[in-house]
Design a protein around this motif. Structure first.
Motif, PDB file in Angstrom:
ATOM      1  N   ARG A   1      -1.539  -0.565   4.984  1.00 22.13           N
ATOM      2  CA  ARG A   1      -2.253  -1.858   5.163  1.00 22.13           C
ATOM      3  C   ARG A   1      -2.289  -2.538   4.021  1.00 22.13           C
ATOM      4  O   ARG A   1      -2.379  -3.959   4.086  1.00 22.13           O
ATOM      5  CB  ARG A   1      -3.833  -1.122   5.477  1.00 22.13           C
ATOM      6  N   LEU A   2      -2.436  -2.057   2.724  1.00 23.33           N
ATOM      7  CA  LEU A   2      -2.762  -2.957   1.547  1.00 23.33           C
ATOM      8  C   LEU A   2      -0.967  -3.642   1.461  1.00 23.33           C
ATOM      9  O   LEU A   2      -1.276  -4.752   0.970  1.00 23.33           O
ATOM     10  CB  LEU A   2      -3.106  -1.885   0.361  1.00 23.33           C
ATOM     11  N   VAL A   3      -0.102  -2.835   1.459  1.00 22.92           N
ATOM     12  CA  VAL A   3       1.125  -3.583   1.322  1.00 22.92           C
ATOM     13  C   VAL A   3       1.437  -4.587   2.499  1.00 22.92           C
ATOM     14  O   VAL A   3       1.881  -5.770   2.074  1.00 22.92           O
ATOM     15  CB  VAL A   3       2.430  -2.780   1.491  1.00 22.92           C
ATOM     16  N   ASP A   4       1.041  -4.525   3.562  1.00 23.26           N
ATOM     17  CA  ASP A   4       1.081  -5.701   4.531  1.00 23.26           C
ATOM     18  C   ASP A   4       0.137  -6.716   4.133  1.00 23.26           C
ATOM     19  O   ASP A   4       0.689  -7.909   4.489  1.00 23.26           O
ATOM     20  CB  ASP A   4       0.591  -4.839   5.915  1.00 23.26           C
ATOM     21  N   PHE A   5      -0.846  -6.530   3.954  1.00 25.70           N
ATOM     22  CA  PHE A   5      -1.822  -7.571   3.464  1.00 25.70           C
ATOM     23  C   PHE A   5      -1.154  -8.380   2.333  1.00 25.70           C
ATOM     24  O   PHE A   5      -1.131  -9.703   2.310  1.00 25.70           O
ATOM     25  CB  PHE A   5      -3.195  -7.017   2.799  1.00 25.70           C
TER      26      PHE A   5
END
Length: 284
Positions: free
Chosen positions: A228-232
């Motif tokens: 989720r954080l990498v996608d963001f």
């Protein structure tokens, strides 16, 4: 003799952050010109210098002006005679590859599995495909600042376990690590949010290949959080895409970025890149 450059100039890259330095021959520049380049790097996170003609010795000396160099764990892929220049290539000589192919695909920060990960990475393009093989660099300071306040509060102080052996074992066709390589790269905990040592800015510090665990979470919870954080952080609004030309120098700050390579048609095209890293400090 030093090359005389009257006015090196900075130009914004075609993206949300980073700069291009023009008017510099990095293989033979004065201390004043190097100080200009170093200052640009320290303030902008990603740096491009095009049109260079560097032999390995010149590239090594330029990189070493930023600080002590970081040797790579897998020495079999380094340039003969220089353990600090790592070769990225699909070229073969006498039936043997001269470097490692398709390295660095997937968002990551270099050598997060070390207690003191490298400060920065330099790539120098010798042979570059006319299409594909781009390098993408994401600004994780800007990404952190754009997070909702609740996410910032929840993430500050969280620890992440990074594992080189897990990363290595996930790559098909790689020779098993030697006992010496395993001993040199034990798993290590780092903060999920780190402060930049220059100015204290906060940045997300993670990647998709080395994260083995997140403190206080199940394996599935950790996996979901990381992706989720990498996608963001890798949304287009945070990313510079570098399209390679032979003679390019691309440099980024590992303390406040993520990066990834992209694939290319390796049947039609050849690629030959030299990579060096500069030593860093323990993330805090």
């Amino acid at each position: 003799m030093d090359t005389v450059i009257d006015r090196p100039t900075l130009h914004r890259l075609d993206g949300p952050f980073g700069v291009e330095v023009r008017g510099v021959a990095v293989g033979d520049c004065s201390d004043d010109v190097f100080a200009f380049v170093d200052d640009a790097f320290q303030h902008h996170g990603a740096l491009v210098i095009r049109g260079q003609q560097l032999d390995p010795g010149q590239l090594h000396r330029f990189a070493a002006r930023f600080g002590p160099l970081e040797a790579h764990t897998l020495q079999q892929y380094t340039l003969p005679g220089d353990p600090f220049i790592y070769v990225l290539s699909n070229i073969e000589v006498d039936g043997r590859p001269i470097g490692v192919h398709n390295e660095g695909i997937g968002w990551h920060t270099d050598l997060t599995y070390k207690r003191r990960p490298p400060m920065s990475t330099i790539l120098y393009g010798l042979v570059c495909p006319p299409e594909g093989s781009d390098t993408l660099v994401a600004d994780t300071c800007a990404a952190y600042e754009a997070l909702p306040a609740a996410d910032k509060a929840a993430l500050d102080g969280v620890k992440v376990l990074h594992s080189f052996q897990m990363l290595h074992d996930s790559r098909v066709g790689r020779a098993p690590l030697t006992p010496e390589q395993k001993a040199a790269t034990p798993d290590v905990w780092h903060p999920l949010v780190r402060r930049h040592p220059r100015d204290g800015r906060k940045a997300l510090y993670l990647g998709t290949g080395t994260v083995k665990a997140v403190e206080g979470m199940t394996q599935e919870e950790a996996r979901r959080l990381v992706f989720r954080l990498v996608d963001f952080a890798t949304q287009e609004r945070f990313v510079y895409r570098h399209k390679w030309q032979a003679g390019d120098v691309l440099m980024w700050d590992n303390r406040c970025t993520l990066h990834t390579g992209t694939l290319f048609d390796d049947v039609r095209y050849k690629r030959h890149i030299h990579r060096l890293m500069m030593q860093g400090t323990e993330p805090v």
